[in-house]
Design a protein around this motif. Structure first.
Motif, short mmCIF file in Angstrom:
data_model
loop_
_atom_site.label_atom_id
_atom_site.label_comp_id
_atom_site.label_asym_id
_atom_site.label_seq_id
_atom_site.Cartn_x
_atom_site.Cartn_y
_atom_site.Cartn_z
N ARG A 368 0.83 -1.21 0.00
CA ARG A 368 0.00 0.00 0.00
C ARG A 368 0.87 1.26 0.00
O ARG A 368 0.59 2.22 -0.72
N LEU A 372 0.88 4.11 -2.98
CA LEU A 372 0.57 5.50 -2.67
C LEU A 372 1.73 6.43 -3.01
O LEU A 372 1.53 7.55 -3.49
N TRP A 408 -8.91 -2.52 -2.07
CA TRP A 408 -8.50 -1.33 -1.30
C TRP A 408 -8.15 -0.18 -2.22
O TRP A 408 -8.51 0.98 -1.98
N TRP A 409 -7.47 -0.50 -3.32
CA TRP A 409 -6.97 0.54 -4.21
C TRP A 409 -8.11 1.27 -4.92
O TRP A 409 -8.15 2.50 -4.94
N TYR A 412 -9.93 3.36 -2.41
CA TYR A 412 -9.15 4.55 -2.06
C TYR A 412 -9.30 5.63 -3.14
O TYR A 412 -9.53 6.80 -2.84
N GLU A 415 -12.77 7.26 -3.05
CA GLU A 415 -12.92 8.19 -1.92
C GLU A 415 -12.10 9.45 -2.14
O GLU A 415 -12.52 10.55 -1.77
N GLU A 416 -10.92 9.31 -2.76
CA GLU A 416 -10.10 10.48 -3.01
C GLU A 416 -10.76 11.38 -4.05
O GLU A 416 -10.72 12.61 -3.95
#
Length: 427
Positions: A368, A372, A408-409, A412, A415-416
């Protein structure tokens, strides 16, 4: 020049070799020559863009503030490096034309590259240089607006094998069973027949799950299906099997579907045309994107074969075992073939990371953090973050749960983008 100014800086330029036209121009102007003419913005040119063919160039990598660069131009220039020559070297994959030791699949190894040798493989240096150029030009020409692309994410899903056990036919099923038995993989034998008897889901079958998760998080994806003939490296379901064709059509209802070039088709235009035609006949729409099996990119042969087979986009530029930017960029570009000194009508979309490279990490936290970190670098320069995942690696046997990493990616990113937490439906 067109790529850097028009595509990356959103600024149109005209090029002249006539000194009188240059001097007469009253607006912002740049000389790209050995010596400046007046007091204009001057970049001292390296010889590489004025040559033809390939020569073994001695390269000295030096820091430009915090970014590695090469082809220094001394104190006379408005910037300290010839970034046009350096960008050309990386984008054309100049070094891949030079003699090198290939790996077992005939690929150019990451460890042979200038980027690996000097530790900048994980930095989109071309994009960083262009941002520095924009700053320098902005100081010299404050009335001009040098733009930047908006950062983008592209999800690539490789489907080299739609199923682990289903739809393989009696002969392949029996052969697979025999291999598992001789290898004492009794758990695989049990799993195979539980799947075939309908008591367990095939371990590669995540198609419904992917479509639902993509819908939940608003994720667009490009699915690359392998439709090559059976070989030691290509073992997907036969392209003419009705259930396989139905699967491809169902995915194409929700996402872009395109072709994974089979192992031997990457430099065989006739075979590549045949495989492209197979997919067109299945989905009844144009097929313009391609990716090579095992990232088997042979420069420039694969790209020439792709153009001849009428593809206009490629997603193979990257390394299977290492994250980073093989061509030094996260901005799509049109490939220039040095062997014929011509720009091909083929847009190269470099991928930054493939899930096979993530398996080298110790745990999911490190994975992760790395994703990122790389995504942050792409965002800074306004590039495309292209990540490649494969259903074959979403099995319980893997040390890193790549399915959960992918979930998860995309969550993410959703949400971003929205700035709001997303509700995840259990499936």
């Amino acid at each position: 020049m067109k790529h850097i100014f028009a595509k990356m800086l959103r600024t149109e330029v005209s090029i002249t070799e006539k000194v009188e036209d240059f001097i007469a121009h009253s607006g912002p102007k740049i000389t790209y020559t050995r010596q400046p003419l007046q007091n204009e913005f001057f970049i001292r040119s390296h010889d590489i863009l004025f040559e033809q063919g390939i020569t073994n160039i001695e390269i000295s990598v030096q820091p430009w503030d915090d970014i590695p660069c090469f082809f220094p131009i001394g104190d006379k220039g408005s910037i300290p490096f010839d970034i046009f020559a350096a960008s050309f070297y990386l984008l054309t994959r100049y070094e891949e034309y030079l003699p090198h030791v290939k790996d077992e699949h005939g690929r150019y190894p990451a460890k042979e590259s200038l980027a690996w040798e000097h530790g900048f493989l994980e930095i989109p240096v071309v994009d960083c240089w262009v941002r520095k150029l924009a700053v320098a030009l902005g100081k010299r020409f404050p009335e001009e607006n040098f733009g930047k692309r908006k950062a983008n994410y592209i999800s690539v899903i490789d489907i080299a094998a739609a199923y682990a056990y289903r739809k393989k036919g009696i002969i392949r099923t029996l052969a697979g069973t025999a291999l598992d038995l001789t290898g004492l993989r009794f758990n695989k034998v049990l799993e195979r027949y539980l799947v075939l008897l309908g008591f367990k889901k095939d371990p590669y079958d995540y198609f419904d799950w992917l479509i639902e998760k993509h819908k939940t998080y608003g994720t667009d994806a490009v699915f690359f299906f392998l439709l090559g003939d059976y070989s030691a490296f290509d073992k997907n379901i036969p392209y003419n099997k009705g259930s396989f064709r139905t699967l491809i059509k169902s995915v194409a209802d929700y996402h872009i579907v395109s072709l994974m070039m089979s192992y031997y088709a990457v430099n065989d235009p006739a075979q590549l045309k045949k495989e492209r035609r197979r997919l067109i006949d299945i989905i009844n729409r144009p097929v313009k994107r391609a990716r090579a099996r095992y990232n088997r990119l042979l420069v420039p042969e694969t790209y020439k074969a792709s153009v001849e087979a009428e593809f206009n986009e490629d997603y193979t530029m990257g390394y299977s075992s290492f994250p980073g930017f093989r061509a030094g960029t996260c901005t799509p570009f049109y490939f220039y073939d040095i062997s014929y000194e011509i720009q091909l009508p083929l847009k190269v979309n470099s991928f930054c990371i493939q899930d096979s490279a993530l398996l080298a990490f110790d745990d999911e936290r490190e994975v992760r953090e790395k994703m990122l970190e790389l995504y942050g670098r792409v965002q800074e320069v306004g590039g495309d973050f292209v990540a490649v995942f494969s259903n074959e690696r979403w099995t319980e046997a893997m040390t890193i749960n790549l399915k959960e990493i992918y979930l998860w990616w995309i969550k993410y990113l959703a949400e971003e983008t929205t700035g709001q937490p997303t509700a995840d439906k259990k499936t």
